[in-house]
Design a protein around this motif. Structure first.
Motif, PDB file in Angstrom:
ATOM      1  N   PRO A 209       0.812  -1.221   0.000  1.00 58.60           N
ATOM      2  CA  PRO A 209       0.000   0.000   0.000  1.00 58.60           C
ATOM      3  C   PRO A 209       0.847   1.273   0.000  1.00 58.60           C
ATOM      4  O   PRO A 209       1.881   1.348   0.660  1.00 58.60           O
ATOM      5  CB  PRO A 209      -0.813  -0.138   1.290  1.00 58.60           C
ATOM      6  CG  PRO A 209      -0.945  -1.607   1.491  1.00 58.60           C
ATOM      7  CD  PRO A 209       0.368  -2.176   1.018  1.00 58.60           C
ATOM      8  N   SER A 210       0.381   2.260  -0.725  1.00 59.33           N
ATOM      9  CA  SER A 210       1.085   3.530  -0.849  1.00 59.33           C
ATOM     10  C   SER A 210       1.002   4.321   0.441  1.00 59.33           C
ATOM     11  O   SER A 210       0.238   4.008   1.358  1.00 59.33           O
ATOM     12  CB  SER A 210       0.462   4.349  -1.980  1.00 59.33           C
ATOM     13  OG  SER A 210      -0.868   4.708  -1.620  1.00 59.33           O
ATOM     14  N   LEU A 211       1.787   5.398   0.509  1.00 57.61           N
ATOM     15  CA  LEU A 211       1.697   6.294   1.658  1.00 57.61           C
ATOM     16  C   LEU A 211       0.270   6.798   1.841  1.00 57.61           C
ATOM     17  O   LEU A 211      -0.235   6.870   2.956  1.00 57.61           O
ATOM     18  CB  LEU A 211       2.647   7.478   1.474  1.00 57.61           C
ATOM     19  CG  LEU A 211       4.144   7.200   1.600  1.00 57.61           C
ATOM     20  CD1 LEU A 211       4.929   8.473   1.308  1.00 57.61           C
ATOM     21  CD2 LEU A 211       4.492   6.665   2.972  1.00 57.61           C
TER      22      LEU A 211
ATOM     23  N   ASP B 252      -0.194  -0.437  14.166  1.00 58.32           N
ATOM     24  CA  ASP B 252       1.260  -0.485  14.339  1.00 58.32           C
ATOM     25  C   ASP B 252       1.960  -0.868  13.038  1.00 58.32           C
ATOM     26  O   ASP B 252       2.976  -0.263  12.670  1.00 58.32           O
ATOM     27  CB  ASP B 252       1.620  -1.495  15.434  1.00 58.32           C
ATOM     28  CG  ASP B 252       1.202  -1.034  16.826  1.00 58.32           C
ATOM     29  OD1 ASP B 252       0.887   0.163  16.989  1.00 58.32           O
ATOM     30  OD2 ASP B 252       1.178  -1.878  17.743  1.00 58.32           O
ATOM     31  N   ALA B 253       1.422  -1.867  12.328  1.00 62.89           N
ATOM     32  CA  ALA B 253       2.030  -2.301  11.071  1.00 62.89           C
ATOM     33  C   ALA B 253       1.976  -1.183  10.032  1.00 62.89           C
ATOM     34  O   ALA B 253       2.930  -0.988   9.262  1.00 62.89           O
ATOM     35  CB  ALA B 253       1.326  -3.541  10.547  1.00 62.89           C
ATOM     36  N   SER B 254       0.878  -0.447   9.996  1.00 58.52           N
ATOM     37  CA  SER B 254       0.740   0.646   9.033  1.00 58.52           C
ATOM     38  C   SER B 254       1.709   1.774   9.329  1.00 58.52           C
ATOM     39  O   SER B 254       2.288   2.373   8.407  1.00 58.52           O
ATOM     40  CB  SER B 254      -0.703   1.165   9.032  1.00 58.52           C
ATOM     41  OG  SER B 254      -1.609   0.155   8.646  1.00 58.52           O
ATOM     42  N   GLN B 255       1.898   2.084  10.602  1.00 61.10           N
ATOM     43  CA  GLN B 255       2.842   3.131  10.968  1.00 61.10           C
ATOM     44  C   GLN B 255       4.269   2.735  10.602  1.00 61.10           C
ATOM     45  O   GLN B 255       5.043   3.562  10.107  1.00 61.10           O
ATOM     46  CB  GLN B 255       2.732   3.429  12.470  1.00 61.10           C
ATOM     47  CG  GLN B 255       1.451   4.163  12.839  1.00 61.10           C
ATOM     48  CD  GLN B 255       1.313   4.366  14.339  1.00 61.10           C
ATOM     49  OE1 GLN B 255       1.359   3.413  15.112  1.00 61.10           O
ATOM     50  NE2 GLN B 255       1.123   5.604  14.739  1.00 61.10           N
ATOM     51  N   THR B 256       4.619   1.467  10.834  1.00 63.27           N
ATOM     52  CA  THR B 256       5.949   0.999  10.456  1.00 63.27           C
ATOM     53  C   THR B 256       6.155   1.082   8.950  1.00 63.27           C
ATOM     54  O   THR B 256       7.185   1.579   8.468  1.00 63.27           O
ATOM     55  CB  THR B 256       6.156  -0.450  10.932  1.00 63.27           C
ATOM     56  OG1 THR B 256       6.087  -0.488  12.364  1.00 63.27           O
ATOM     57  CG2 THR B 256       7.506  -0.994  10.475  1.00 63.27           C
TER      58      THR B 256
ATOM     59  N   SER C 197      -6.691  -6.652  17.105  1.00 62.53           N
ATOM     60  CA  SER C 197      -6.421  -6.672  15.666  1.00 62.53           C
ATOM     61  C   SER C 197      -6.225  -5.262  15.129  1.00 62.53           C
ATOM     62  O   SER C 197      -5.344  -5.016  14.291  1.00 62.53           O
ATOM     63  CB  SER C 197      -7.564  -7.368  14.923  1.00 62.53           C
ATOM     64  OG  SER C 197      -7.656  -8.721  15.280  1.00 62.53           O
ATOM     65  N   ALA C 198      -7.057  -4.331  15.590  1.00 63.48           N
ATOM     66  CA  ALA C 198      -6.939  -2.947  15.133  1.00 63.48           C
ATOM     67  C   ALA C 198      -5.599  -2.351  15.536  1.00 63.48           C
ATOM     68  O   ALA C 198      -4.965  -1.637  14.747  1.00 63.48           O
ATOM     69  CB  ALA C 198      -8.087  -2.118  15.691  1.00 63.48           C
ATOM     70  N   ARG C 199      -5.157  -2.641  16.749  1.00 64.57           N
ATOM     71  CA  ARG C 199      -3.864  -2.128  17.195  1.00 64.57           C
ATOM     72  C   ARG C 199      -2.734  -2.708  16.362  1.00 64.57           C
ATOM     73  O   ARG C 199      -1.782  -1.997  16.005  1.00 64.57           O
ATOM     74  CB  ARG C 199      -3.677  -2.473  18.674  1.00 64.57           C
ATOM     75  CG  ARG C 199      -2.317  -2.094  19.260  1.00 64.57           C
ATOM     76  CD  ARG C 199      -1.993  -0.625  19.090  1.00 64.57           C
ATOM     77  NE  ARG C 199      -2.954   0.230  19.760  1.00 64.57           N
ATOM     78  CZ  ARG C 199      -2.914   1.556  19.722  1.00 64.57           C
ATOM     79  NH1 ARG C 199      -1.949   2.160  19.012  1.00 64.57           N
ATOM     80  NH2 ARG C 199      -3.822   2.286  20.341  1.00 64.57           N
TER      81      ARG C 199
END
Length: 239
Positions: free
Chosen positions: A32-34, A62-66, A56-58
């Motif tokens: 996924p793009s920025l 966290d994965a998206s922020q990384t 799951s949301a957390r």
């Protein structure tokens, strides 16, 4: 000077970031793009106080922020012009504000601030990312579809009954459906199969978009994102 957001400044570098889930060349990357990640972060954050969804949301947040930080570092290293480098610095500064918001609790009062910040982040991300003109049109469209899958979920969770948000959500729904139709029109057999899986994941997200129910919006948008990943990966190989 380029500054990484908040706590990431001391902890994150290309040497220490995990290799899985990101590409050497952001222009051809099928993760996924920025822009998509800005919306996915907001969607996930809104579900972090939703009981059974919270863990799951957390994890998704966290994965998206990384992933966002990884791409931000790479893009800055590969910036092709002073304008793009400046855009990335502006994005990094605004990301500090976004991270501060996402570190809090998603109360009803925070929804408006979230949408405003997520909208700004999306605009800055699109300006700073640069052109993907070298990719096949199907790959560019598939990337847009991934962004819309997360945008629609976010607009379904944050003040979904507000009329301006309802109109914006409906516009995004129409755009997504038009994009799927365009992809189907130029699909080979392998792409058609992947699109059918994405269509099956889209149906429950569309149905949930106006109801504001966290579980179906979160789960169906994650399934759709996964399905669209396979579409984007296939489209990136089209010559």
């Amino acid at each position: 000077m380029f500054t990484l957001p908040l706590a990431a400044t001391a902890a994150v570098s290309l040497a220490t970031l995990p290799a899985a889930g990101w590409c050497q060349s952001p222009a051809a990357c099928t993760t996924p793009s920025l822009g998509a990640l800005t919306q996915r972060m907001g969607k996930a954050w809104l579900c972090t106080n939703e009981g059974a969804l919270a863990q799951s949301a957390r994890q998704v947040l966290d994965a998206s922020q990384t992933a966002f930080t990884q791409q931000l570092v790479q893009l800055h290293q590969q910036a092709t012009s002073p304008e793009q480098a400046g855009g990335l610095r502006a994005l990094a500064r605004r990301y500090e504000d976004y991270q501060a918001l996402l570190a809090g609790t998603p109360t009803a009062d925070a929804h408006r601030q979230l949408l405003g910040t997520a909208n700004e982040m999306l605009t800055l991300a699109q300006l700073a990312t640069g052109s993907r003109a070298g990719l096949p049109w199907q790959a560019r469209l598939a990337a847009r579809q991934r962004l819309l899958s997360q945008r629609i979920a976010l607009l379904g969770l944050a003040n979904p009954a507000a009329e301006p948000i309802r109109r914006e959500r409906q516009s995004a729904i129409y755009e997504f459906e038009a994009g799927q139709q365009a992809l189907h029109g130029g699909a080979d057999t392998a792409l058609r199969q992947r699109l059918q899986a994405a269509d099956a994941a889209w149906t429950p997200l569309r149905a949930a978009a106006g109801a504001g129910l966290a579980a179906p919006l979160f789960l169906s948008s994650e399934r759709l994102l996964t399905a669209m990943d396979t579409v984007a990966e296939h489209c990136a190989r089209i010559t």
